[in-house]
Design a protein around this motif. Structure first.
Motif, PDB file in Angstrom:
ATOM      1  N   TYR A 454     -68.057  31.749 -56.744  1.00  0.00           N
ATOM      2  CA  TYR A 454     -68.049  30.078 -57.055  1.00  0.00           C
ATOM      3  C   TYR A 454     -67.736  30.293 -58.711  1.00  0.00           C
ATOM      4  N   LEU A 455     -67.370  29.136 -59.319  1.00  0.00           N
ATOM      5  CA  LEU A 455     -67.178  28.834 -60.667  1.00  0.00           C
ATOM      6  C   LEU A 455     -68.046  28.095 -61.320  1.00  0.00           C
ATOM      7  N   ASP A 456     -68.415  28.311 -62.480  1.00  0.00           N
ATOM      8  CA  ASP A 456     -69.430  27.553 -63.227  1.00  0.00           C
ATOM      9  C   ASP A 456     -68.984  26.141 -63.660  1.00  0.00           C
ATOM     10  N   LEU A 457     -67.557  26.208 -63.819  1.00  0.00           N
ATOM     11  CA  LEU A 457     -66.986  24.607 -64.183  1.00  0.00           C
ATOM     12  C   LEU A 457     -65.505  24.731 -63.876  1.00  0.00           C
ATOM     13  N   PHE A 458     -65.173  23.726 -63.141  1.00  0.00           N
ATOM     14  CA  PHE A 458     -63.941  23.174 -62.641  1.00  0.00           C
ATOM     15  C   PHE A 458     -63.237  22.229 -63.127  1.00  0.00           C
ATOM     16  N   LEU A 459     -62.058  22.143 -64.019  1.00  0.00           N
ATOM     17  CA  LEU A 459     -61.488  21.074 -64.568  1.00  0.00           C
ATOM     18  C   LEU A 459     -60.394  20.358 -64.158  1.00  0.00           C
ATOM     19  N   ILE A 460     -59.799  19.368 -64.035  1.00  0.00           N
ATOM     20  CA  ILE A 460     -58.626  18.907 -64.092  1.00  0.00           C
ATOM     21  C   ILE A 460     -57.960  18.833 -65.126  1.00  0.00           C
ATOM     22  N   HIS A 461     -56.985  19.753 -64.978  1.00  0.00           N
ATOM     23  CA  HIS A 461     -56.263  20.291 -66.476  1.00  0.00           C
ATOM     24  C   HIS A 461     -55.356  19.317 -67.327  1.00  0.00           C
ATOM     25  N   TRP A 462     -54.737  18.319 -66.396  1.00  0.00           N
ATOM     26  CA  TRP A 462     -53.991  17.292 -67.248  1.00  0.00           C
ATOM     27  C   TRP A 462     -54.477  16.025 -66.160  1.00  0.00           C
ATOM     28  N   PRO A 463     -54.199  14.533 -66.804  1.00  0.00           N
ATOM     29  CA  PRO A 463     -54.106  13.711 -65.845  1.00  0.00           C
ATOM     30  C   PRO A 463     -52.592  13.389 -65.759  1.00  0.00           C
ATOM     31  N   VAL A 464     -51.946  14.584 -65.000  1.00  0.00           N
ATOM     32  CA  VAL A 464     -50.709  14.437 -64.776  1.00  0.00           C
ATOM     33  C   VAL A 464     -50.447  14.846 -63.313  1.00  0.00           C
ATOM     34  N   THR A 465     -49.460  14.582 -62.256  1.00  0.00           N
ATOM     35  CA  THR A 465     -49.284  14.778 -61.116  1.00  0.00           C
ATOM     36  C   THR A 465     -47.990  15.399 -60.932  1.00  0.00           C
ATOM     37  N   GLY A 466     -46.968  14.904 -61.776  1.00  0.00           N
ATOM     38  CA  GLY A 466     -45.558  15.283 -61.457  1.00  0.00           C
ATOM     39  C   GLY A 466     -44.947  14.208 -60.852  1.00  0.00           C
ATOM     40  N   CYS A 467     -45.731  13.135 -60.372  1.00  0.00           N
ATOM     41  CA  CYS A 467     -45.111  12.290 -59.643  1.00  0.00           C
ATOM     42  C   CYS A 467     -44.033  11.158 -60.405  1.00  0.00           C
ATOM     43  N   SER A 468     -42.638  11.063 -59.846  1.00  0.00           N
ATOM     44  CA  SER A 468     -41.568  10.342 -60.437  1.00  0.00           C
ATOM     45  C   SER A 468     -41.611   8.911 -60.492  1.00  0.00           C
ATOM     46  N   GLY A 469     -42.477   8.168 -59.846  1.00  0.00           N
ATOM     47  CA  GLY A 469     -42.825   6.674 -60.025  1.00  0.00           C
ATOM     48  C   GLY A 469     -43.685   6.288 -60.906  1.00  0.00           C
ATOM     49  N   PRO A 470     -43.650   4.873 -61.151  1.00  0.00           N
ATOM     50  CA  PRO A 470     -44.566   4.459 -62.272  1.00  0.00           C
ATOM     51  C   PRO A 470     -45.997   4.540 -62.232  1.00  0.00           C
ATOM     52  N   VAL A 471     -46.310   4.808 -61.064  1.00  0.00           N
ATOM     53  CA  VAL A 471     -47.749   4.757 -60.795  1.00  0.00           C
ATOM     54  C   VAL A 471     -48.406   6.282 -60.424  1.00  0.00           C
ATOM     55  N   LEU A 472     -49.413   6.746 -61.224  1.00  0.00           N
ATOM     56  CA  LEU A 472     -49.892   8.082 -61.126  1.00  0.00           C
ATOM     57  C   LEU A 472     -50.214   8.135 -59.487  1.00  0.00           C
ATOM     58  N   THR A 473     -49.625   9.188 -58.958  1.00  0.00           N
ATOM     59  CA  THR A 473     -49.735   9.739 -57.234  1.00  0.00           C
ATOM     60  C   THR A 473     -49.868  11.095 -57.280  1.00  0.00           C
ATOM     61  N   PRO A 474     -51.047  11.478 -56.653  1.00  0.00           N
ATOM     62  CA  PRO A 474     -52.093  10.844 -55.999  1.00  0.00           C
ATOM     63  C   PRO A 474     -52.987  10.543 -57.436  1.00  0.00           C
ATOM     64  N   SER A 475     -53.851   9.210 -57.222  1.00  0.00           N
ATOM     65  CA  SER A 475     -54.564   8.872 -57.918  1.00  0.00           C
ATOM     66  C   SER A 475     -55.700   9.851 -58.528  1.00  0.00           C
ATOM     67  N   THR A 476     -56.229   9.327 -59.832  1.00  0.00           N
ATOM     68  CA  THR A 476     -57.202  10.237 -60.327  1.00  0.00           C
ATOM     69  C   THR A 476     -58.473  10.102 -59.636  1.00  0.00           C
ATOM     70  N   GLY A 477     -58.677   9.109 -58.842  1.00  0.00           N
ATOM     71  CA  GLY A 477     -59.872   8.796 -58.202  1.00  0.00           C
ATOM     72  C   GLY A 477     -59.750   9.839 -56.904  1.00  0.00           C
ATOM     73  N   GLU A 478     -58.290   9.841 -56.220  1.00  0.00           N
ATOM     74  CA  GLU A 478     -58.648  10.638 -55.002  1.00  0.00           C
ATOM     75  C   GLU A 478     -58.621  12.160 -55.336  1.00  0.00           C
ATOM     76  N   THR A 479     -58.232  12.675 -56.446  1.00  0.00           N
ATOM     77  CA  THR A 479     -58.291  13.991 -57.063  1.00  0.00           C
ATOM     78  C   THR A 479     -59.914  14.303 -57.408  1.00  0.00           C
ATOM     79  N   TRP A 480     -60.478  13.053 -57.945  1.00  0.00           N
ATOM     80  CA  TRP A 480     -61.680  13.282 -58.278  1.00  0.00           C
ATOM     81  C   TRP A 480     -62.709  13.599 -57.061  1.00  0.00           C
TER      82      TRP A 480
END
Length: 667
Positions: A454-480
């Motif tokens: 197990y980890l003690d802490l797991f972080l989303i490294h950046w609010p970045v997904t590499g998507c090429s369109g104007p909307v963040l995909t997948p959404s932060t909600g889906e990732t969370w």
């Protein structure tokens, strides 16, 4: 199959099948399975009481044409009660094995069962009869098993010696590496065969082995109970062995066999299971790194243990009254060895400041950053850090060094420097794994590389997904939501984010689907980019802040494409003045500044001296005036700007889109 050339002129295959402790009916099937999958070396002994079964298997294999006799290397051993009847004993073994000659005949023990103080018959008398067996064509090579250096040296020095010992067979595995004897044997031109390479897990009851001990897993490192007597794990289940096995995609047994081969010994793993017999041979096309070899060898520092100690040959009236008499060397004081190992480390009992996270976990405020550590460096850095007192290690999949961190953690846990419960290990989810189906596999890969459950802490490294369109995909909600599932699955104890702006984090906190709140926000923070407004807001939300690049990230200028006019924080005149006044280094002042702001802090170094120096920040303070002077430096500069994530077609076209703040001046 690799081989070694013996001094008798014959070649010994380096992986052999051990046949000790095979139950009646098992050994015939084991030999058939072994030879059919590629083994050519079978190790036998009259005392094992199964030579007739092995003979039946060999006869079947030769009749089928699976092998020819000259492709096989068959070893057997002279038992203690036959030292006065060597040739007759060898002929009985040949009859049972259905062979006309052996490849190797060994004296099994330097023991004859005599009841007096002098070994009778003498080893010289027995050896002369062994030489007679070579001259009669009954065996091609001869050697000894379980002989100490002193006993073997006496034999080699005998003026009556006509045929030199070709092989010394001894117990050798990471709990008992026998390194000094191996080195001496090599200098004498003797080949060494290692028996019990897997730690002989099924012989404990048979040999009435005492429980060996290691540093207590749950005791505070450095305390008197840290060397309390507890049963050490079986060798194949040892955390270090298992970590290496996971890293190489192999079994614990394969790791141990590979370790033996890389020490230039032949090796005799024993199994009666056809699948394991086959798996044990899958050790020829890969290697352990030098660091792994050394780490395994150091297991004996904490848990030295012979599996076959020979205590059954001791007698008050006989030639061997003590184990020291038998082995010709002092027997180890386990407690003293453990204390010697633990005594190498400093700051083990030094109290550290911690933060209570909203998840209930306790995070040490001083951690080791592992970004930008060169290959081969980070393992040594983690070892140095934990040994001098650090308990918080900050990792990330994208750093490309989690396997090295895992090797260091396994070594530290094996030595008893710390227990897993005393460590706080952070990992991070990389941009390409934000999809709901990708998060848990990414975390599992991190755990595999780190050798942890197990980890003690797991972080989303950046609010970045590499998507090429104007909307963040997948959404932060889906990732969370997938991050929350990792907590529920027990893969991580806490979750959080890194490099999130206040706006992006507030959107996550306001989500009606939120089940588990982020507990940590990891951001860049140092006097050139104090991030004070974000720190104040996070504190009001019950979020703990971890500061990365606390020293101004001096070695990232080229990577981050900072301009030539960017200033170096460690050379800031105000900082140098304060450091001189305090009698501390500029790095120590910056780390102390971060701690006094209530953040945890992640200084990175691969230099053991600087790692130790960076830890020396716990028993002194900056004055309020010095703290304020550093907080109000006029120069402003992000060291990790995030410019690499900008895309004219993506969700972040400008740095203001990414950070949700004016990058030109005020925070």
């Amino acid at each position: 199959m690799p081989t070694a050339r013996l001094n008798s002129g014959y070649d010994i295959p380096l992986v052999g099948l051990g046949t000790w402790k095979s139950s009646p009916g098992q050994v015939r099937a084991a030999v058939l399975a072994a030879v059919r999958c590629g083994y050519r070396h079978i190790d036998c002994a009259a005392a094992y009481n199964n030579e007739h079964e092995i003979g039946a298997a060999l006869e079947e294999l030769l009749a089928e044409g699976v092998v020819t006799r000259d492709q096989l290397f068959i070893t057997t051993k002279l038992w203690n009660s036959d030292h006065g009847n060597v040739e007759a004993a060898l002929r009985r073994s040949l009859a049972a094995l259905r062979l006309t000659y052996l490849d190797l005949y060994l004296i099994h023990w330097p023991v004859t069962g005599c009841s007096g103080p002098v070994l009778t018959p003498s080893t010289g008398e027995t050896w002369a009869a062994m030489e007679g067996c070579v001259e009669a064509g009954l065996t091609r090579s001869i050697g000894v098993s379980n002989f100490s250096r002193a006993k073997l040296q006496q034999l080699l020095d005998s003026p009556q010696l006509k045929i030199r010992t070709a092989v010394l067979q001894i117990e050798a595995h990471p709990y008992w590496p026998n390194s000094a004897l191996l080195s001496w044997a090599a200098a004498q031109g003797l080949h060494v065969t290692a028996y019990s390479p897997l730690g002989s897990p099924d012989s404990e009851r048979l040999l009435n082995r005492p429980k060996h001990t290691a540093a207590a897993a749950d005791a505070p490192a450095g305390s008197s109970s840290a060397a309390a007597a507890v049963e050490a794990p079986q060798l194949m289940q040892h955390p270090m062995v298992q970590e290496m096995a996971r890293r190489h995609g192999k079994s614990g047994a394969q790791v141990l066999i590979r370790w033996a081969l890389q020490r230039s010994t032949s090796v005799l793993p024993k199994s009666a299971n056809p699948e394991r017999i086959k798996a044990n041979l899958d050790v020829l096309s890969w290697s352990l790194a030098d660091a792994d070899m050394a780490a395994l060898s150091r297991l004996a520092e904490v848990a030295p243990q012979r599996m076959v100690d020979g205590s059954f040959w001791l007698s008050e009236q006989g030639p061997y009254k003590t184990l020291e008499d038998l082995w010709g060397e002092p027997q180890p004081d386990l407690q003293a060895l453990r204390q010697q190992v633990l005594g190498r480390y400093t700051n083990l009992d030094k109290p550290q400041p911690t933060a209570q996270l909203s998840s209930g976990a306790v995070m040490p405020l001083l951690g080791l950053g592992t970004w930008k550590s060169e290959p081969g460096q980070v393992r040594a850095a983690v070892l140095a850090a934990v040994r001098c007192g650090y308990r918080h290690i900050d990792c990330a999949a994208i750093y490309g060094n989690e396997q090295e961190v895992g090797a260091a953690l396994a070594e530290l846990l094996a030595e008893g420097v710390v227990s897993r419960q005393q460590l706080f290990i952070t990992g991070k989810l990389w941009n390409s794994s934000h999809g709901a189906k990708d998060v848990q596999p990414a975390l599992n890969k991190t755990l595999l590389d780190l050798g942890l459950d197990y980890l003690d802490l797991f972080l989303i490294h950046w609010p970045v997904t590499g998507c090429s369109g104007p909307v963040l995909t997948p959404s932060t909600g889906e990732t969370w939501a997938a991050m929350e599932a990792c907590v529920e699955a027990g893969l991580t104890r806490s979750i959080g984010v890194s490099n999130f702006s206040r706006v992006k984090l507030q959107q996550l906190l306001d989500s009606p689907q939120l089940k588990i709140r982020p507990v940590v926000l990891q951001i860049e923070a140092h006097p050139y980019w104090s991030n004070s407004a974000l720190l104040s807001w996070a504190a009001a939300q019950g979020l703990h802040v971890t500061a990365y690049s606390p020293l101004g990230s001096p070695d990232s200028a080229a990577i981050m494409q900072r301009g030539d006019d960017a200033r170096r924080l460690l050379e800031e005149p105000a900082l140098l003045r304060i450091a001189e006044q305090c009698g501390k280094s500029p790095a120590q002042v910056l780390i102390r500044w971060a701690l006094q702001r209530g953040t945890s802090v992640l200084p990175k170094s691969a230099n053991p001296g600087r790692i130790a120096s960076n830890f020396d920040v716990l028993d002194w303070q900056l004055t309020p005036e010095d703290q304020q002077a550093l907080s109000s430096l006029p120069y402003r500069q992000r060291m990790v700007s995030g410019v690499m994530w900008l895309n004219p077609r993506g969700p972040y076209k400008t740095l203001q889109d990414l950070w949700d703040e004016d990058e030109g001046g005020a925070e």
